[in-house]
Design a protein around this motif. Sequence first.
Motif, PDB file in Angstrom:
ATOM      1  N   ASN A   4      34.905  44.368  46.009  1.00 29.67           N
ATOM      2  CA  ASN A   4      36.013  46.393  43.947  1.00 29.67           C
ATOM      3  C   ASN A   4      37.188  45.192  45.567  1.00 29.67           C
ATOM      4  OD1 ASN A   4      34.042  47.252  44.002  1.00 29.67           O
ATOM      5  ND2 ASN A   4      33.580  48.308  46.015  1.00 29.67           N
ATOM      6  N   LYS A   5      37.642  44.052  45.097  1.00 30.80           N
ATOM      7  CA  LYS A   5      39.310  43.830  45.448  1.00 30.80           C
ATOM      8  C   LYS A   5      39.226  43.504  44.436  1.00 30.80           C
ATOM      9  CE  LYS A   5      38.832  42.894  50.828  1.00 30.80           C
ATOM     10  NZ  LYS A   5      39.604  41.970  51.398  1.00 30.80           N
ATOM     11  N   ILE A   6      40.628  43.367  43.474  1.00 29.43           N
ATOM     12  CA  ILE A   6      40.955  42.507  42.443  1.00 29.43           C
ATOM     13  C   ILE A   6      42.492  42.097  42.264  1.00 29.43           C
ATOM     14  CG2 ILE A   6      39.089  43.876  40.666  1.00 29.43           C
ATOM     15  CD1 ILE A   6      42.379  45.659  40.114  1.00 29.43           C
ATOM     16  N   VAL A   7      42.619  41.413  41.185  1.00 27.34           N
ATOM     17  CA  VAL A   7      44.067  40.925  41.707  1.00 27.34           C
ATOM     18  C   VAL A   7      44.512  41.217  40.265  1.00 27.34           C
ATOM     19  CG1 VAL A   7      45.910  38.427  41.397  1.00 27.34           C
ATOM     20  CG2 VAL A   7      44.244  38.856  43.182  1.00 27.34           C
ATOM     21  N   SER A  27      43.160  50.832  40.105  1.00 27.52           N
ATOM     22  CA  SER A  27      43.943  51.598  41.137  1.00 27.52           C
ATOM     23  C   SER A  27      43.082  52.744  41.196  1.00 27.52           C
ATOM     24  CB  SER A  27      44.416  51.894  41.247  1.00 27.52           C
ATOM     25  OG  SER A  27      45.018  53.454  40.641  1.00 27.52           O
ATOM     26  N   GLU A  28      42.030  53.360  39.597  1.00 27.99           N
ATOM     27  CA  GLU A  28      40.999  54.002  40.064  1.00 27.99           C
ATOM     28  C   GLU A  28      39.839  53.943  40.056  1.00 27.99           C
ATOM     29  OE1 GLU A  28      42.207  56.477  37.041  1.00 27.99           O
ATOM     30  OE2 GLU A  28      43.896  56.879  37.827  1.00 27.99           O
ATOM     31  N   ILE A  29      39.519  52.436  39.493  1.00 27.56           N
ATOM     32  CA  ILE A  29      38.109  51.754  39.816  1.00 27.56           C
ATOM     33  C   ILE A  29      37.503  50.660  41.096  1.00 27.56           C
ATOM     34  CG2 ILE A  29      36.519  50.561  38.204  1.00 27.56           C
ATOM     35  CD1 ILE A  29      38.245  51.298  35.679  1.00 27.56           C
ATOM     36  N   PHE A  30      38.794  50.467  40.904  1.00 32.97           N
ATOM     37  CA  PHE A  30      37.931  49.188  42.652  1.00 32.97           C
ATOM     38  C   PHE A  30      39.130  50.058  43.917  1.00 32.97           C
ATOM     39  CE2 PHE A  30      38.546  46.709  38.665  1.00 32.97           C
ATOM     40  CZ  PHE A  30      37.233  46.568  38.168  1.00 32.97           C
ATOM     41  N   ASP A  31      38.570  49.572  44.559  1.00 36.51           N
ATOM     42  CA  ASP A  31      39.001  49.951  46.443  1.00 36.51           C
ATOM     43  C   ASP A  31      40.101  48.964  46.411  1.00 36.51           C
ATOM     44  OD1 ASP A  31      36.443  50.924  46.909  1.00 36.51           O
ATOM     45  OD2 ASP A  31      35.815  48.975  47.315  1.00 36.51           O
ATOM     46  N   GLN A  32      40.838  48.359  46.331  1.00 34.60           N
ATOM     47  CA  GLN A  32      42.090  47.045  46.988  1.00 34.60           C
ATOM     48  C   GLN A  32      42.422  46.389  45.574  1.00 34.60           C
ATOM     49  OE1 GLN A  32      42.316  44.907  50.174  1.00 34.60           O
ATOM     50  NE2 GLN A  32      42.885  43.328  49.208  1.00 34.60           N
ATOM     51  N   VAL A  33      44.024  47.106  45.232  1.00 28.79           N
ATOM     52  CA  VAL A  33      44.311  46.115  43.588  1.00 28.79           C
ATOM     53  C   VAL A  33      45.232  45.150  44.607  1.00 28.79           C
ATOM     54  CG1 VAL A  33      45.859  46.536  41.902  1.00 28.79           C
ATOM     55  CG2 VAL A  33      43.243  48.163  41.939  1.00 28.79           C
ATOM     56  N   THR A  34      45.264  44.428  44.344  1.00 31.34           N
ATOM     57  CA  THR A  34      47.142  42.989  44.395  1.00 31.34           C
ATOM     58  C   THR A  34      47.527  42.891  43.371  1.00 31.34           C
ATOM     59  OG1 THR A  34      45.935  42.424  46.397  1.00 31.34           O
ATOM     60  CG2 THR A  34      47.723  40.986  45.548  1.00 31.34           C
ATOM     61  N   VAL A  35      48.628  43.086  42.860  1.00 33.78           N
ATOM     62  CA  VAL A  35      49.373  43.113  42.249  1.00 33.78           C
ATOM     63  C   VAL A  35      50.385  41.600  42.204  1.00 33.78           C
ATOM     64  CG1 VAL A  35      51.561  44.259  40.501  1.00 33.78           C
ATOM     65  CG2 VAL A  35      49.967  45.378  41.224  1.00 33.78           C
ATOM     66  N   SER A  83      39.813  35.474  50.024  1.00 30.48           N
ATOM     67  CA  SER A  83      38.931  36.128  49.371  1.00 30.48           C
ATOM     68  C   SER A  83      38.244  37.327  48.070  1.00 30.48           C
ATOM     69  CB  SER A  83      38.050  36.267  50.771  1.00 30.48           C
ATOM     70  OG  SER A  83      38.474  35.296  51.393  1.00 30.48           O
ATOM     71  N   ILE A  84      38.649  36.416  47.354  1.00 35.92           N
ATOM     72  CA  ILE A  84      38.805  37.267  45.817  1.00 35.92           C
ATOM     73  C   ILE A  84      38.472  36.994  44.787  1.00 35.92           C
ATOM     74  CG2 ILE A  84      40.110  39.420  44.590  1.00 35.92           C
ATOM     75  CD1 ILE A  84      41.869  39.379  46.888  1.00 35.92           C
TER      76      ILE A  84
END
Length: 169
Positions: A4-7, A27-35, A83-84
């Motif tokens: 559930n981590k995305i970039v 951010s509403e779909i995934f646990d952690q969002v890295t911009v 690890s994404i």
Amino acid sequence: MKNNKIVIPGSFDPITIGHLDIIKRSSEIFDQVTVLIMKNINKTGMFDYSIRKELIELCTKDLPNVKVDIYTGLLIDYLKSNSINIVVKGLRNSRDFDYELEMDLINRLLDKNIQTLYMISNSENLITSSSNVRELINYKADISAFVPSQILKIIKEITGYPDESFRIN
Ligand code: PNS
């Protein structure tokens, strides 16, 4: 494997309302969002990376699962060391599609574990792009339709708009 981590990678030079829409929806779909602010070798930068980061942080401060990072190497290397394996990108039109198609295939050629997911932009953002914003800034024209309101004043200060009322409707 569930992950559930995305970039969300991009040059974000500067962040636009189109970017912010994709970030919020992610951010509403995934646990952690890295911009992830990255280097696009085909573009000459207007804003320093640290300023781009500050602008994105200001726009996303109410989204607790969103963080902002800078990386000037290959996207696959950042993903591996964090690890994404999921990337999210916005798509406005067929021009974006053609560009993203190649990027996607190259990234998967370099690392077969990478999956890129696409989100269609909202209809009101189809003409929103950082390059249009940079062009308008160059002429000190009105950018308020394209840039999140919370960073409008800062951008105008940094880029030297003559005064608050100039060319603002
Ligand atoms: O917002 P942009 O300019 O369309 O973003 C493009 C970006 C920065 C995501 C792309 O140029 C990129 O991924 N740069 C990092 C280098 C890389 O990994 N390139 C992909 C293999 S050629």
